[in-house]
Design a protein around this motif. Structure first.
Motif, short mmCIF file in Angstrom:
data_model
loop_
_atom_site.label_atom_id
_atom_site.label_comp_id
_atom_site.label_asym_id
_atom_site.label_seq_id
_atom_site.Cartn_x
_atom_site.Cartn_y
_atom_site.Cartn_z
N ALA A 146 -71.33 -13.89 -2.48
CA ALA A 146 -72.75 -14.24 -2.79
C ALA A 146 -73.52 -12.95 -3.43
CB ALA A 146 -73.58 -15.12 -1.95
N LYS A 147 -73.13 -11.76 -2.52
CA LYS A 147 -73.86 -10.64 -2.96
C LYS A 147 -73.57 -9.93 -4.55
CE LYS A 147 -75.96 -10.27 0.96
NZ LYS A 147 -77.52 -10.36 1.18
N PRO A 148 -74.60 -9.22 -4.80
CA PRO A 148 -74.02 -8.44 -6.20
C PRO A 148 -73.22 -7.26 -5.97
CG PRO A 148 -76.51 -8.72 -5.71
CD PRO A 148 -76.04 -9.23 -4.64
N ARG A 149 -72.31 -7.24 -7.03
CA ARG A 149 -71.05 -6.33 -6.59
C ARG A 149 -71.35 -4.82 -6.75
NH1 ARG A 149 -65.88 -8.22 -7.72
NH2 ARG A 149 -65.69 -10.31 -7.01
N ALA A 150 -72.16 -4.44 -7.47
CA ALA A 150 -72.59 -3.09 -7.56
C ALA A 150 -73.13 -2.52 -6.24
CB ALA A 150 -73.63 -2.85 -8.60
N PRO A 151 -73.86 -2.88 -5.55
CA PRO A 151 -74.36 -2.42 -4.24
C PRO A 151 -73.22 -2.33 -3.21
CG PRO A 151 -76.25 -3.85 -5.08
CD PRO A 151 -74.85 -3.95 -5.90
N LEU A 152 -72.25 -3.44 -3.27
CA LEU A 152 -71.15 -3.39 -2.22
C LEU A 152 -70.44 -2.38 -2.54
CD1 LEU A 152 -70.64 -7.40 -2.00
CD2 LEU A 152 -71.56 -5.87 -0.20
N ALA A 153 -69.89 -2.09 -3.80
CA ALA A 153 -68.97 -1.08 -4.03
C ALA A 153 -69.63 0.23 -4.00
CB ALA A 153 -68.76 -1.41 -5.61
N LEU A 154 -70.89 0.59 -4.15
CA LEU A 154 -71.47 1.84 -3.84
C LEU A 154 -71.70 1.86 -2.21
CD1 LEU A 154 -73.11 4.11 -5.26
CD2 LEU A 154 -75.25 2.78 -4.56
N ARG A 155 -71.66 0.83 -1.63
CA ARG A 155 -71.72 1.23 -0.03
C ARG A 155 -70.58 1.31 0.52
NH1 ARG A 155 -75.81 -0.11 4.00
NH2 ARG A 155 -74.68 0.57 6.09
N PHE A 156 -69.32 0.42 0.19
CA PHE A 156 -68.31 0.29 0.86
C PHE A 156 -67.05 0.81 0.06
CE2 PHE A 156 -71.07 -2.97 2.58
CZ PHE A 156 -70.86 -2.84 3.94
N GLY A 157 -67.18 1.05 -1.20
CA GLY A 157 -66.19 1.43 -2.06
C GLY A 157 -65.60 0.39 -2.55
N PRO A 158 -64.31 0.47 -3.39
CA PRO A 158 -63.76 -0.41 -4.25
C PRO A 158 -63.01 -1.14 -3.21
CG PRO A 158 -62.50 1.57 -4.33
CD PRO A 158 -63.52 1.90 -3.47
N GLU A 159 -62.57 -1.01 -1.92
CA GLU A 159 -61.83 -1.94 -1.16
C GLU A 159 -62.20 -3.35 -0.79
OE1 GLU A 159 -58.11 -2.48 1.22
OE2 GLU A 159 -58.65 -1.16 -0.47
N LEU A 160 -63.56 -3.20 -0.44
CA LEU A 160 -63.97 -4.83 -0.18
C LEU A 160 -63.92 -5.54 -1.35
CD1 LEU A 160 -65.83 -6.48 1.83
CD2 LEU A 160 -67.86 -5.31 0.75
N THR A 161 -64.43 -5.19 -2.49
CA THR A 161 -64.31 -6.11 -3.59
C THR A 161 -63.07 -6.35 -4.10
OG1 THR A 161 -64.82 -4.13 -5.03
CG2 THR A 161 -66.65 -5.43 -4.60
N ARG A 162 -61.95 -5.48 -4.02
CA ARG A 162 -60.63 -5.69 -4.09
C ARG A 162 -60.02 -6.74 -3.18
NH1 ARG A 162 -55.57 -3.43 -2.73
NH2 ARG A 162 -56.36 -2.48 -1.04
N ARG A 163 -60.26 -6.61 -1.91
CA ARG A 163 -59.72 -7.68 -1.13
C ARG A 163 -60.48 -8.79 -1.29
NH1 ARG A 163 -55.11 -6.45 0.84
NH2 ARG A 163 -55.10 -4.89 2.28
N LEU A 164 -61.68 -8.89 -1.72
CA LEU A 164 -62.32 -10.30 -2.09
C LEU A 164 -61.66 -10.96 -3.23
CD1 LEU A 164 -64.69 -12.10 -1.30
CD2 LEU A 164 -66.14 -10.84 -2.85
N ASP A 165 -61.49 -10.09 -4.30
CA ASP A 165 -60.83 -10.72 -5.51
C ASP A 165 -59.44 -10.89 -5.36
OD1 ASP A 165 -63.29 -10.10 -6.92
OD2 ASP A 165 -62.43 -8.27 -7.82
N GLN A 166 -58.73 -10.40 -4.41
CA GLN A 166 -57.51 -10.93 -4.25
C GLN A 166 -57.30 -12.26 -3.54
OE1 GLN A 166 -55.82 -7.57 -2.01
NE2 GLN A 166 -55.03 -6.62 -3.90
N ALA A 167 -58.21 -12.31 -2.56
CA ALA A 167 -58.31 -13.44 -1.88
C ALA A 167 -58.63 -14.94 -2.65
CB ALA A 167 -59.35 -13.49 -0.70
N TYR A 168 -59.80 -14.64 -3.66
CA TYR A 168 -60.27 -15.33 -4.64
C TYR A 168 -59.27 -15.70 -5.82
CZ TYR A 168 -64.66 -16.70 -2.43
OH TYR A 168 -65.54 -16.99 -1.39
N GLY A 169 -58.32 -14.85 -5.93
CA GLY A 169 -57.31 -15.04 -6.96
C GLY A 169 -57.65 -14.51 -8.52
N ARG A 170 -58.64 -13.68 -8.10
CA ARG A 170 -59.09 -12.78 -9.62
C ARG A 170 -58.42 -11.78 -9.86
NH1 ARG A 170 -64.36 -14.58 -7.28
NH2 ARG A 170 -64.53 -12.64 -6.22
N THR A 171 -57.66 -11.03 -8.67
CA THR A 171 -56.70 -9.89 -8.90
C THR A 171 -55.55 -10.39 -8.23
OG1 THR A 171 -58.84 -8.41 -8.95
CG2 THR A 171 -56.39 -7.54 -8.57
#
Length: 464
Positions: free
Chosen positions: A163-188
Motif C-alpha cells: 500500500a505504500k508509494p514505491r519511490a520512498p521505499l526504493a529511496l530508503r531500502f534500495g531496489p531489493e524490497l520492491t523487487r521481492r514484492l513484485d516477484q511475490a505478486y507476480g509482476r516480475t
C-alpha cells in the motif's frame, strides 16, 4: 540453536535461542552438532528425488526448502492439490516433517509454506499476492536487518508494504524490497535454475533466432526425440519419463512432462505424446533453446514373438494407456481387479492398466453389479422379516415397486479386520422394478438378532 523439533518447540525452545539458555529451560534436552554440509547434500538429494518423481523443474531453496514448477506435470498426479498431498505424505513416511504450498509465484509459495500451510495450502495463481498480504514483512525473503527497519517505520505486513508509494521505499531500502514484492505478486518473473541428474540422458538444441510457431516447435521436438532415442539405444534403455523444457528469451522456462506405462524408445509414439502437450506451452517473445531429458529410464524389455503364425497376437494397449494417462492423469486410469474380501466395497482394488492378471476371482454363484456405489446410500424399504425381499423402496426421492427379486445372499463381517464386525452381517437382494431397472440392495442384520445390525436398508449397486 539452528533448529528444533515439535517436542522442543512445545517447550518454547525455538530456533535462534542460545543452547545454554535452552538447556537451562530443559535439562533433558538432546543437542546435536549442526552439519551444514550434510544438510546441503540432503537437500540436493531431495531435489533430485522430486525431479524424478514430480516435475521437470526443481530447484533448492536454502536452507531447508525446495521450489518446484509443476506446470505441465501436475496432471500426472491427478492435480496440483493431489500432487502436493502425495509429496507431503511421502516425505512424512521418510521421516521428514514438511509443509507445502501451491501458488502462482515462488515468493508467494515460499511465504505460504512457512507461515500458513498446516501442512498444505493451495491458492489460485491470480490470488497469490492477496493470499500473503496479512503475513509479516520478512516473509518476502528480505535481507537481514531490513525487516527491523520496516518495523521501526510502523510497517508490519506485506499488505502494508504494497500500500505504500514505491519511490520512498526504493529511496530508503534500495531496489531489493520492491523487487521481492513484485516477484511475490507476480509482476516480475523470478527464474528458476533447475537441478539436473548427473547421469541424466538429455539432448539440447540452441537456436540462432528465437522460435515460437507451433509447427516449428513440433518439428524440433521430433529432432530432439530422434537424438534422445540414439542415446537411449546406446545404453539399452527405454524412457519412462520425458521432460521437454523450453528456455525463453526472457529467462523463463516452460516445461512439459509425459509418463509412460513401460520403457519405450519408439520415435513416433514419444513425439506424438510430447506434441500433444505443446498447446500448453507459452513461447512468450520466443524460445532460444529446447532441452529434452529422460529423468526416468529403464532397461528396455522385448516382447517375444509367437512361433505359431496362426496364433492370434495379444493386443498391446500400452500406446492407448500412455495417451489417456497423459491427458487425464495416471491416477485416474486404472483396472479393477478382485481383492481377497467378501465385503463388496473391499473386494475391488485398483491396478495399473498394464498390470499382470491376478489369481483372485469374484464369486461366480452370485452376480455382482456393473456399478458399485462409492458409498452405500440409505433407502426406505418395505419388507417382511426375517428373509423376504422388499416389495417397494424409495431411493433419492423416487418410490419404486419391485417386480422381481432374488436373494438373500448373506455376507458376514470381517471380525479379524475390524472389531465392530464381530457379529455384523448383511443380507443382499437383487431387485427389478416395473421399469426393468435392476438394483443391488442390502439389509443390515439377519432380522432376528439385534447384535447383527439395525435392520436399515441401503442401495449398494446398479446392474447394467
Amino acid at each position: 540453536m539452528l533448529a528444533a523439533d515439535a517436542a522442543a518447540q512445545a517447550l518454547r525452545l525455538n530456533p535462534g535461542m542460545a543452547a545454554t539458555q535452552a538447556r537451562a529451560l530443559c535439562a533433558e534436552l538432546i543437542v546435536q552438532d549442526a552439519d551444514p554440509a550434510g544438510d546441503v547434500a540432503a537437500l540436493d538429494q531431495l531435489a533430485l528425488w522430486a525431479l524424478k518423481t514430480y516435475a521437470p523443474i526443481v530447484a533448492v531453496d536454502p536452507p531447508a526448502g525446495l521450489v518446484i514448477d509443476v506446470s505441465g506435470a501436475a496432471h500426472l498426479k491427478g492435480g496440483e492439490q493431489e500432487m502436493l498431498d502425495d509429496m507431503i505424505t511421502r516425505l512424512a513416511r521418510a521421516g521428514f516433517a514438511a509443509q507445502g504450498a501451491m501458488a502462482g509465484t515462488w515468493g508467494a509459495a515460499h511465504a505460504l509454506a512457512r507461515f500458513v500451510a498446516r501442512p498444505t495450502i493451495s491458492v489460485p495463481s491470480d490470488h497469490s499476492g492477496r493470499s500473503i498480504a496479512h503475513l509479516p514483512a520478512w516473509a518476502l525473503r528480505l535481507p537481514g536487518g531490513m525487516d527491523d527497519a520496516l518495523r521501526k517505520m510502523g510497517i508490519e505486513t506485506v499488505g502494508e508494504i504494497e500500500a505504500k508509494p514505491r519511490a520512498p521505499l526504493a529511496l530508503r531500502f534500495g531496489p531489493e524490497l520492491t523487487r521481492r514484492l513484485d516477484q511475490a505478486y507476480g509482476r516480475t518473473a523470478e527464474p528458476i535454475e533447475p537441478v539436473e541428474l548427473p547421469e541424466l540422458i538429455q539432448v539440447r538444441r540452441v537456436f540462432p533466432e528465437p522460435i515460437s510457431a507451433p509447427e516449428t516447435l513440433a518439428r524440433y521436438t521430433l529432432k530432439l526425440v530422434e537424438a534422445l532415442c540414439i542415446g537411449l539405444e546406446a545404453k539399452g534403455l527405454g524412457a519412462r519419463i520425458l521432460d521437454l523444457r523450453f528456455h525463453r528469451v526472457d529467462n523463463r522456462i516452460e516445461a512439459v512432462r509425459v509418463g509412460l506405462s513401460k520403457p519405450i524408445r519408439n520415435i513416433k509414439t514419444l513425439t506424438r505424446l510430447l506434441c500433444d502437450k505443446l498447446e500448453t506451452v507459452d513461447p512468450g517473445f520466443g524460445i532460444e533453446a529446447m532441452v529434452l531429458a529422460a529423468p526416468g529410464a529403464e532397461p528396455l524389455t522385448w516382447k517375444p514373438v509367437a512361433s505359431d503364425l496362426n496364433q492370434a497376437a495379444i493386443p498391446d494397449v500400452a500406446d492407448l494407456v500412455d495417451t489417456l494417462a497423459n491427458r487425464l492423469g495416471a491416477g485416474r486410469l486404472y483396472r479393477a481387479a478382485p481383492a481377497q474380501s467378501d465385503v463388496p466395497e473391499r473386494s475391488v482394488r485398483k491396478l495399473s492398466p498394464t498390470a499382470m492378471a491376478t489369481a483372485e476371482t469374484w464369486p461366480e454363484h452370485w452376480p455382482r453389479p456393473a456399478r458399485l456405489l462409492a458409498h452405500p446410500e440409505r433407502i426406505e424399504a418395505l419388507a417382511l422379516l426375517p428373509d423376504q425381499p422388499p416389495t417397494a423402496f424409495t431411493w433419492r426421492g423416487i418410490r419404486r415397486r419391485v417386480k422381481r427379486a432374488d436373494g438373500p445372499e448373506r455376507i458376514f463381517g470381517e471380525w479379524w479386520r475390524r472389531d465392530g464386525e464381530v457379529d455384523a452381517m448383511r443380507d443382499y437382494f437383487q431387485l427389478e422394478d416395473e421399469a426393468g431397472e435392476r438394483f443391488w440392495v442390502f439389509r443390515r442384520g439377519d432380522g432376528e438378532q439385534p447384535s447383527t445390525g439395525d435392520l436399515s436398508w441401503f442401495l449398494h449397486g446398479l446392474f447394467g
